[in-house]
Design an enzyme around this catalytic site. Structure first.
Site, PDB file in Angstrom:
ATOM      1  N   GLU A 256     -15.732   5.143 -22.774  1.00  0.00           N
ATOM      2  CA  GLU A 256     -17.110   5.078 -23.223  1.00  0.00           C
ATOM      3  C   GLU A 256     -18.010   5.608 -21.973  1.00  0.00           C
ATOM      4  O   GLU A 256     -18.290   4.956 -21.076  1.00  0.00           O
ATOM      5  CB  GLU A 256     -17.701   3.654 -23.617  1.00  0.00           C
ATOM      6  CG  GLU A 256     -16.898   3.131 -24.850  1.00  0.00           C
ATOM      7  CD  GLU A 256     -16.853   3.924 -26.077  1.00  0.00           C
ATOM      8  OE1 GLU A 256     -18.162   4.722 -26.174  1.00  0.00           O
ATOM      9  OE2 GLU A 256     -16.259   3.886 -26.975  1.00  0.00           O
ATOM     10  N   CYS A 294     -26.936   3.584 -22.193  1.00  0.00           N
ATOM     11  CA  CYS A 294     -25.970   4.754 -22.524  1.00  0.00           C
ATOM     12  C   CYS A 294     -26.461   5.315 -23.786  1.00  0.00           C
ATOM     13  O   CYS A 294     -26.374   6.588 -23.907  1.00  0.00           O
ATOM     14  CB  CYS A 294     -24.407   4.293 -22.862  1.00  0.00           C
ATOM     15  SG  CYS A 294     -24.187   3.037 -24.006  1.00  0.00           S
TER      16      CYS A 294
HETATM   17  P1  NAP Z   1     -19.750   3.767 -12.978  1.00  0.00           P
HETATM   18  O1  NAP Z   1     -20.320   3.903 -11.597  1.00  0.00           O
HETATM   19  O2  NAP Z   1     -18.975   4.496 -13.660  1.00  0.00           O
HETATM   20  O3  NAP Z   1     -19.100   2.172 -13.069  1.00  0.00           O
HETATM   21  C1  NAP Z   1     -18.394   1.578 -14.130  1.00  0.00           C
HETATM   22  C2  NAP Z   1     -17.294   0.652 -13.861  1.00  0.00           C
HETATM   23  O4  NAP Z   1     -16.209   1.315 -13.190  1.00  0.00           O
HETATM   24  C3  NAP Z   1     -17.653  -0.314 -12.793  1.00  0.00           C
HETATM   25  O5  NAP Z   1     -17.127  -1.581 -13.215  1.00  0.00           O
HETATM   26  C4  NAP Z   1     -17.051   0.129 -11.437  1.00  0.00           C
HETATM   27  O6  NAP Z   1     -17.063  -0.823 -10.705  1.00  0.00           O
HETATM   28  C5  NAP Z   1     -16.007   0.582 -12.133  1.00  0.00           C
HETATM   29  N1  NAP Z   1     -15.372   1.806 -11.153  1.00  0.00           N
HETATM   30  C6  NAP Z   1     -15.818   2.569 -10.062  1.00  0.00           C
HETATM   31  N2  NAP Z   1     -14.903   3.059  -9.638  1.00  0.00           N
HETATM   32  C7  NAP Z   1     -13.759   2.942 -10.355  1.00  0.00           C
HETATM   33  C8  NAP Z   1     -12.483   3.116 -10.078  1.00  0.00           C
HETATM   34  N3  NAP Z   1     -12.040   4.098  -9.323  1.00  0.00           N
HETATM   35  N4  NAP Z   1     -11.410   2.651 -10.845  1.00  0.00           N
HETATM   36  C9  NAP Z   1     -11.752   1.817 -11.553  1.00  0.00           C
HETATM   37  N5  NAP Z   1     -12.967   1.141 -11.693  1.00  0.00           N
HETATM   38  C10 NAP Z   1     -13.893   1.785 -11.059  1.00  0.00           C
HETATM   39  O7  NAP Z   1     -20.821   3.474 -13.918  1.00  0.00           O
HETATM   40  P2  NAP Z   1     -22.161   2.451 -13.886  1.00  0.00           P
HETATM   41  O8  NAP Z   1     -23.143   3.092 -12.763  1.00  0.00           O
HETATM   42  O9  NAP Z   1     -21.662   1.035 -13.674  1.00  0.00           O
HETATM   43  O10 NAP Z   1     -22.662   2.618 -15.200  1.00  0.00           O
HETATM   44  C11 NAP Z   1     -23.808   3.476 -15.745  1.00  0.00           C
HETATM   45  C12 NAP Z   1     -23.317   4.510 -16.585  1.00  0.00           C
HETATM   46  O11 NAP Z   1     -22.474   3.775 -17.783  1.00  0.00           O
HETATM   47  C13 NAP Z   1     -24.085   5.607 -17.029  1.00  0.00           C
HETATM   48  O12 NAP Z   1     -23.606   6.848 -17.115  1.00  0.00           O
HETATM   49  C14 NAP Z   1     -24.105   5.289 -18.610  1.00  0.00           C
HETATM   50  O13 NAP Z   1     -24.221   6.005 -19.560  1.00  0.00           O
HETATM   51  C15 NAP Z   1     -22.736   4.574 -18.731  1.00  0.00           C
HETATM   52  N6  NAP Z   1     -22.527   3.549 -19.842  1.00  0.00           N
HETATM   53  C16 NAP Z   1     -22.101   4.122 -21.112  1.00  0.00           C
HETATM   54  C17 NAP Z   1     -21.894   3.311 -22.266  1.00  0.00           C
HETATM   55  C18 NAP Z   1     -21.163   3.576 -23.489  1.00  0.00           C
HETATM   56  O14 NAP Z   1     -20.899   2.744 -24.113  1.00  0.00           O
HETATM   57  N7  NAP Z   1     -20.693   4.910 -23.539  1.00  0.00           N
HETATM   58  C19 NAP Z   1     -22.572   2.212 -22.107  1.00  0.00           C
HETATM   59  C20 NAP Z   1     -23.204   1.893 -21.046  1.00  0.00           C
HETATM   60  C21 NAP Z   1     -23.216   2.615 -19.852  1.00  0.00           C
HETATM   61  P3  NAP Z   1     -18.168  -1.195  -9.365  1.00  0.00           P
HETATM   62  O15 NAP Z   1     -19.392  -1.528 -10.207  1.00  0.00           O
HETATM   63  O16 NAP Z   1     -17.513  -2.093  -8.501  1.00  0.00           O
HETATM   64  O17 NAP Z   1     -18.071   0.360  -8.386  1.00  0.00           O
END
Ligand code: NAP
Length: 525
Positions: A256, A294
């Site tokens: 997602e 999102c």
């Molecule tokens: P993110 O930086 O991509 O991180 C998401 C998750 O992935 C966090 O738990 C992060 O952990 C983990 N992560 C990071 N690098 C990783 C790796 N190499 N391997 C495994 N896991 C890893 O996103 P965010 O800043 O938390 O969230 C914002 C984004 O999420 C926005 O772009 C938004 O559009 C999107 N979003 C989408 C939805 C949907 O349903 N489509 C819903 C909500 C949000 P850490 O925090 O420890 O780095």
């Protein structure tokens, strides 16, 4: 406070040097907690979830597991005041913002508890027997069986409660243990909810685990029996999909990702209900959770002659919007979650400015109510206008994850469809018009590039569920940039946590297997 990890059936703290990664209060910068997963044995932890969690869960029926979801919802309901407090402190959430996440989580759990209450069986039978011989002695029957591994749930920072339970509910109902990796900046709420559920002793050992802090080498240990359900940015999603263990074991991954969602107005003039409803929704989407959703509206597509009235109406409503410390009851829009997000959003606005004019907000010297601008993480709600969206690129490609939206004009139906599709795959588009031909044409035009299309006319009025609101009984996900994943959609969500197979053999065997299976049609009812 140090957030404990619950893995291998026990509470464990990171074993690295130092306290770990800080979680802060985005209103005043205060350090609230630290998260660390350093030095933990994650290979063993995943194996424990598979062997103890999934194995025991799968001895229960769907019905029994649905009852467990109901009990989890009860526990969370009892502790909701604590969760609201954590949302306030760790996210600067207003009461409404906290409710959106916390109540959304409880509602979704209750939905799956109810939807699963009549599912009696151990497997799912998919369709009728397929004839494979003239005499009928040899037939085929499709089934779905729960995955034997663990569901690794990796969540984004903006929905620590809903994001966790909207995945965990269908996984647990399927009989698959969940291993939760919340986003570090807001891990406190997810960790606390899991602590409450563990303390209540509802689930078998290993059915629910939580890892706070960095994912470390977690993904190195996934197997062909596991599934990864990820929510976050498209960039992290791409890393997960291409991780060597994921690729070499063909691990199922649901992504997602992010999305540049649009709201579209038909030829409905100021003063008409569709016009008013679009403006109201745009305003809500910009300011609810400070635009950190999102599904939030990022692009507002309006007929050229309505461009100025739409901009003016939204701008004057934003002017009256109190932004600041949510401890002040008058405040309607809070901060971003941390300094990194504040910087990213301010950078995003700077990028948009290359193609757009700022109509309202955008100023770096913004003074929030009851908060210091230096130590806090606010960005003022910012409305932009892009006059030539067909030639623009950034406005369709850069997701500014904050209280930011851009209004842009269109001249023809073909143009508005083209603009909607420029998001390269989105979670949701909403259409506001009393022109049924227009709404139908746009719906058809956007169908393959959007996971959800919400149509609002005067007959619907305010009874719609909301552009940014994800309903558990409807699909959530989107193609392309939005990740290509599918979540929720009622019991359809169970498919992600099952593997489909076909048995070809004598009808007696197929009958026998079918007796102890739920009919797949029930999932789509
Ligand atoms: P993110 O930086 O991509 O991180 C998401 C998750 O992935 C966090 O738990 C992060 O952990 C983990 N992560 C990071 N690098 C990783 C790796 N190499 N391997 C495994 N896991 C890893 O996103 P965010 O800043 O938390 O969230 C914002 C984004 O999420 C926005 O772009 C938004 O559009 C999107 N979003 C989408 C939805 C949907 O349903 N489509 C819903 C909500 C949000 P850490 O925090 O420890 O780095």
């Amino acid at each position: 406070m140090i957030l404990s990890n619950y893995i291998s059936g026990e509470w464990q703290q990171g074993k690295g040097e130092g306290e770990g990664i800080p979680l802060i209060d985005p209103v005043n910068g205060e350090h609230l907690a630290h998260a660390s997963s350093d030095g933990l044995d994650l290979a063993q932890a995943l194996e424990f979830s598979r062997e103890r969690g999934s194995r025991v869960l799968q001895r229960l029926t769907y019905q029994h597991r649905a009852e467990l979801l109901g009990k989890i919802a009860e526990v969370l309901s009892r502790h909701r005041d604590d969760y609201y407090e954590i949302c306030l402190r760790n996210m600067g959430a207003t009461k409404g913002d906290a409710a959106f996440d916390v109540e959304g989580a409880i509602y979704t759990l209750k939905h799956y508890a109810k939807a699963g209450q009549n599912l009696e069986g151990e497997m799912i039978k998919d369709g009728d027997p397929v004839p494979l011989s003239k005499s009928g002695v040899f037939q085929g029957q499709h089934f779905l069986k729960p995955l034997e591994g663990v569901a690794v749930l990796i969540d984004a920072f903006n929905f620590p409660a809903w994001g966790l339970w909207e995945k965990a509910a269908p996984a647990l109902l399927s009989g698959v243990a969940v291993f939760v990796k919340p986003a570090t900046p807001t891990a406190w709420l997810a960790q606390r909810m899991i602590e409450d559920v563990i303390k209540a002793g509802i689930l078998p050992d290993g059915a629910l685990s939580v890892l706070c802090g960095s994912p470390g080498d977690l993904l190195d240990h996934v197997t062909a029996h596991d599934v990864i359900a990820f929510t976050g940015s498209a960039a992290t999603g791409a890393k997960i999909k291409t991780h060597s263990a994921v690729v070499s074991h063909s691990v199922r991954v649901n992504i997602e990702g992010d999305s540049l969602n649009s709201a579209i107005l038909g030829e409905d003039a100021p003063g008409t209900q569709p016009f008013e409803l679009l403006v109201k929704e745009a305003l809500k989407e910009m300011t609810q959770k400070a635009g950190q959703k999102c599904t939030a509206i990022r692009r507002i597509l309006v007929p050229r002659k309505t461009l100025i009235p739409v901009c003016d109406t939204i701008a004057s409503a934003l002017k009256a919007m109190p932004v600041g410390n949510p401890r002040n009851a008058a405040v309607k829009c809070g901060p971003l979650v941390n300094k990194a997000q504040q910087t990213a959003v301010l950078d995003g606005i700077a990028q948009l400015k290359r193609e757009c004019k700022v109509i309202f907000g955008g100023d770096q010297g913004f003074q929030p109510i009851d908060a210091e601008s230096g130590s806090s993480c606010f960005v003022p709600p910012t409305l932009l206008r892009c006059d030539d969206p067909l030639r623009a690129r950034i406005v369709h490609e850069v997701e500014v994850f904050g209280p930011v939206a851009t209004v842009m004009p269109y001249d023809t139906v073909e143009e508005v469809i083209e603009l909607g599709r420029r998001g390269h795959g989105s979670l949701v588009a909403s259409i506001y018009s009393d022109d049924a031909k227009f709404t139908e044409e746009i719906t058809r035009g956007l169908a393959t590039t959007h996971g959800r299309i919400m149509v609002v006319d005067s007959s619907v009025g305010t009874q719609h569920t909301g552009h940014g609101n994800v309903m558990p009984n409807c699909l959530h996900g989107g193609p392309g940039r939005a990740g290509g994943g599918e979540e929720l959609g009622g019991l359809r969500a169970l498919e992600l946590y099952h593997r489909r197979f076909v048995v070809q053999g004598p009808p007696e065997l197929l009958n026998e297997l079918s007796q102890s299976s739920v009919d797949f049609a029930a999932l789509h009812g």
